[in-house]
Design an enzyme around this catalytic site. Structure first.
Site, PDB file in Angstrom:
ATOM      1  N   ASP A   5       0.890  -0.668   0.373  1.00 29.76           N
ATOM      2  CA  ASP A   5      -0.440  -0.214   0.032  1.00 29.76           C
ATOM      3  C   ASP A   5       0.833   0.959  -0.081  1.00 29.76           C
ATOM      4  OD1 ASP A   5      -1.592   2.406   0.684  1.00 29.76           O
ATOM      5  OD2 ASP A   5      -2.845   0.833   0.425  1.00 29.76           O
ATOM      6  N   HIS A  62      -9.742  -4.598  -4.356  1.00 33.30           N
ATOM      7  CA  HIS A  62      -8.431  -4.714  -4.272  1.00 33.30           C
ATOM      8  C   HIS A  62      -9.338  -5.321  -2.262  1.00 33.30           C
ATOM      9  CE1 HIS A  62      -9.136  -0.428  -3.269  1.00 33.30           C
ATOM     10  NE2 HIS A  62      -8.341  -0.096  -2.088  1.00 33.30           N
ATOM     11  N   LEU A  63      -8.311  -6.468  -1.578  1.00 32.44           N
ATOM     12  CA  LEU A  63      -8.047  -6.978  -0.695  1.00 32.44           C
ATOM     13  C   LEU A  63      -6.460  -6.446   0.116  1.00 32.44           C
ATOM     14  CD1 LEU A  63      -9.191  -9.137   1.317  1.00 32.44           C
ATOM     15  CD2 LEU A  63      -7.225 -10.639   0.209  1.00 32.44           C
TER      16      LEU A  63
END
Length: 235
Positions: free
Chosen positions: A103, A174-175
């Site tokens: 991220d 997105h996970l």
């Protein structure tokens, strides 16, 4: 009208103050974590993971071809740019159907995003036929946590979640993979990444609902304008 404006500004100032306080406060370790286990978790918490110090990861421009049936050019999001090799990413690992990378603003010692290469806008777009893909994304996520923080896997000290529109930042499924969860700032663990809330669904709940031929989340789509209208109505 001025009274309403004053109330909105006052609440914004209050929320900003709360954010500043809680963003610098760490979650305490669970009472059951003691001795050597506590030392391991505390040590991992001090090793902040960011773009400038990402051990074992390489900032690269994606160069792999799209899998059959997938056209990266049709993806209008920032993740589409990453898949097309236009933007770099701190890559963790890749399969034929998924890509995992860090991220941009890590909120845990490990904060990865696992995305499908096929363009899926959000959890609202998921169908029961996507269960195999979601299982693969889950396995990638667990492998990432297991390789870096095996103790977090053993204790369930991690979060796997999807943000629910309009609270998602990128319009491509997105996970989020966060571990150890016990080392996250309170404002993020019990705020932005609070599973079970209107804005954040657990990976497990999404799969279970689809497995029962239900919608991925028990909500209807709502835009920010809808939420703003409701806020203005009540305040």
């Amino acid at each position: 009208m001025y009274r309403r404006i004053f109330m909105i500004i006052s609440r914004a100032v209050l929320l900003q103050g709360m954010f500043t306080f809680f963003a610098t406060t760490k979650c305490p370790l669970p009472p059951s974590v003691t001795g050597e286990q506590a030392q391991i978790l505390q040590k991992s918490a001090k090793q902040e993971v960011g773009p400038k110090q990402s051990v074992g990861k390489v900032k690269i421009y994606h160069s792999y071809e799209a899998p059959n049936g997938v056209v990266y050019a049709e993806n209008p999001t920032v993740f589409g740019k990453i898949l097309r090799g236009e933007w770099p990413a701190l890559s963790f690992e890749e399969s034929n159907n998924t890509l995992a990378f860090e991220d941009r603003h890590p909120r845990a010692p490990l904060h990865a995003l696992v995305i499908p290469k096929r363009y899926i806008p959000s959890v609202f777009s998921l169908q029961p036929t996507d269960l195999t893909l979601l299982e693969e994304m889950r396995q990638v996520a667990l492998n990432l946590v297991g390789k870096r923080y095996p103790e977090a896997v053993a204790k369930g000290d991690y979060i796997l979640c999807y943000h629910v529109p309009p609270f998602n930042s990128v319009g491509h499924l997105h996970l989020h993979v966060l571990a150890p969860a016990s080392e996250m700032n309170l404002i993020y663990r019990y705020g932005k990444y609070q599973v079970g809330s209107r804005w954040c669904a657990s990976e497990e709940s999404v799969r279970k609902r689809l497995g029962m031929n239900e919608r991925s989340v028990p909500y209807k789509y709502a835009s920010f304008d809808d939420f703003l209208s409701a806020y203005q109505y009540w305040f």
